[in-house]
Write an enzyme that holds these catalytic residues in place. Structure first.
Site, PDB file in Angstrom:
ATOM      1  N   HIS A  24       0.878  -1.338  -0.064  1.00 24.29           N
ATOM      2  CA  HIS A  24      -0.002  -0.082  -0.181  1.00 24.29           C
ATOM      3  C   HIS A  24       0.715   1.343   0.157  1.00 24.29           C
ATOM      4  O   HIS A  24       0.755   2.051  -0.893  1.00 24.29           O
ATOM      5  CB  HIS A  24      -0.784   0.023   1.277  1.00 24.29           C
TER       6      HIS A  24
HETATM    7  C1  BDR Z   1      -3.057   0.722   5.467  1.00 22.44           C
HETATM    8  O1  BDR Z   1      -3.355   0.224   6.694  1.00 22.44           O
HETATM    9  C2  BDR Z   1      -2.104  -0.290   7.213  1.00 22.44           C
HETATM   10  O2  BDR Z   1      -2.283  -1.428   7.638  1.00 22.44           O
HETATM   11  C3  BDR Z   1      -0.998  -0.009   5.993  1.00 22.44           C
HETATM   12  O3  BDR Z   1       0.350   0.386   6.616  1.00 22.44           O
HETATM   13  C4  BDR Z   1      -1.618   0.799   5.187  1.00 22.44           C
HETATM   14  O4  BDR Z   1      -1.033   2.290   5.511  1.00 22.44           O
HETATM   15  C5  BDR Z   1      -3.826   0.137   4.436  1.00 22.44           C
HETATM   16  O5  BDR Z   1      -5.070  -0.141   4.651  1.00 22.44           O
END
Ligand code: BDR
Ligand code: CA
Length: 310
Positions: free
Chosen positions: A240
Site C-alpha cells: 500500500h
Molecule cells: C493501510 O493500513 C495499514 O495497515 C497499512 O500500513 C496501510 O497504510 C492499508 O489499509
C-alpha cells in the site's frame, strides 16, 4: 533540487518499504519521519521508524506524535502486521535516537521555517498528526505544497469494515479535517494498492540482493502476504504505502480522476468511508486526485532498482 517531504507514518511493513524507497531516492529530501499511532501503538511505531532509518544507514530524524485519534479509542492492526508491527526478520533495537520534539511541533515549525509551497506531506497512516498540526496552527495549511496519502477506497470497498479502509477508519475526524483543508490532495486508495501485489519472483529477487535491506524487505513481505493471501485469495501482498512514494518519483505509473472526496464521520455502519464522487454525480467541488490504476510492472521495477541501492 530534491523535493522536500515529511513522511508521517505508523510502521508497518509496507510503511517500512515506503520509507526505504524514499531514503534510496535522490529526488527526495526526507526532512523528517513523524510517527503516529496506527498499525500498532506509538511506542512501537516510533521505534520501528528508527529501526528502518538505521537499516538504510541514514540519519533522518524521527519524531513521535499523537498516541490516540482525535476523538476515538485507538484501533490497531496486529492481526495484519504482527505484535511488533514489523514482524518478519528479527532486527536489533535501534540506536538511532528519537528526537525530543513532538511530531506535531516539528510539522508546524518546519512548515513555518520553509518557503510556502515547498514541502509535501506524505501520510501513510491515520491522519491524527497532520490534523492536529492544522488545528493548532491554521497558518501552516496554505504553506503545504501537496499531501500525497495512502487511504480510502471506492470500488474496492474497505479492509477494516465493509465500507472503510484502515487509515481513514482509525481517525475519521482527522481525515475529515485534512480532506476539507483545501491543500491539493493525491489519494492512493485500496483501488490502487490492491493492484500493487507482490509476486513470488519479486520477493525472491529482493532476497537475492544479499543485502540487509533485501533480506528485511523479503521477510516483511512474506509475513504480510500470509494475511492477504488467506483473506483475499490474492497472489501476493499489496504494498500500500510505497505507492505514495512511487507517485512522487514516477507519477505516470498511476492513473486517476480529480474528484470530490468526503469522509463519513457519523454513521456507525459506514464510519470512515471515503465517499468518492468518481462518476461526478454531484456538483461538490473536486478536492483530490483519487487514483484508480497502477502500472504494476513499472512500480516493482522502480522498487527493485531503488531498494538495490541501499
Ligand atoms: C493501510 O493500513 C495499514 O495497515 C497499512 O500500513 C496501510 O497504510 C492499508 O489499509
Ligand atoms: Ca501505514
Amino acid at each position: 533540487m530534491p523535493r522536500k517531504i515529511i513522511i508521517d507514518t505508523d510502521p508497518g511493513q509496507d510503511d517500512a518499504v515506503a520509507i526505504l524507497l524514499a531514503l534510496a531516492s535522490p529526488e527526495l529530501e526526507v526532512l523528517g519521519i513523524t510517527a503516529v499511532a496506527g498499525n500498532v501503538p506509538l511506542p512501537l511505531t516510533q521505534k520501528n521508524g528508527r529501526t528502518v532509518v538505521e537499516l538504510a544507514r541514514k540519519d533522518t530524524p524521527v519524531y513521535a506524535g499523537c498516541e490516540a485519534p482525535l476523538k476515538r479509542k485507538l484501533v490497531t492492526a496486529e492481526h495484519v502486521h504482527g505484535k511488533t508491527g514489523l514482524d518478519g526478520i528479527a532486527l536489533p533495537d535501534p540506536t538511532h535516537p528519537l528526537q525530543p520534539e513532538h511530531a506535531v511541533d516539528f510539522l508546524i515549525d518546519t512548515l513555518r521555517a520553509h518557503a510556502p509551497g515547498t514541502i509535501t506531506l506524505c501520510p501513510l497512516g491515520p491522519l491524527t498528526n497532520i490534523a492536529t498540526a492544522f488545528q493548532r496552527a491554521p497558518d501552516i495549511v496554505s504553506r503545504v505544497a501537496e499531501i500525497v496519502l495512502m487511504g480510502g477506497g471506492c470500488f474496492e470497498g474497505g479492509n477494516i469494515t465493509p465500507a472503510a479502509e484502515f487509515n481513514i477508519y482509525v481517525d475519521p475526524e482527522a481525515a475529515d479535517i485534512v480532506f476539507r483543508s483545501g491543500v491539493p490532495l493525491v489519494v492512493m486508495p485500496l483501488d490502487v494498492t490492491h493492484k500493487a501485489l507482490t509476486s513470488r519472483a519479486w520477493v525472491e529477487g529482493m532476497r537475492s540482493l544479499g543485502t540487509p535491506v533485501g533480506q528485511a524487505v523479503a521477510s516483511w513481505t512474506d509475513f504480510f502476504e500470509r494475511f492477504d493471501t488467506a483473506k483475499y485469495g490474492s497472489e501476493g501482498a499489496p504494498l500500500h504505502d510505497p505507492c505514495v512514494i512511487a507517485y512522487l518519483l514516477e507519477p505516470a505509473l498511476f492513473t486517476g480522476r480529480h474528484i470530490n472526496v468526503e469522509i463519513e464521520t457519523q454513521s456507525p455502519l459506514t464510519l470512515g468511508m471515503t465517499v468518492a464522487d468518481w462518476w461526478r454525480v454531484t456538483d461538490r467541488a473536486p478536492n483530490a486526485l483519487f487514483m484508480g490504476g497502477v502500472d504494476r510492472e513499472g512500480f516493482y521495477r522502480l522498487l527493485t532498482e531503488r531498494l538495490g541501492r541501499l
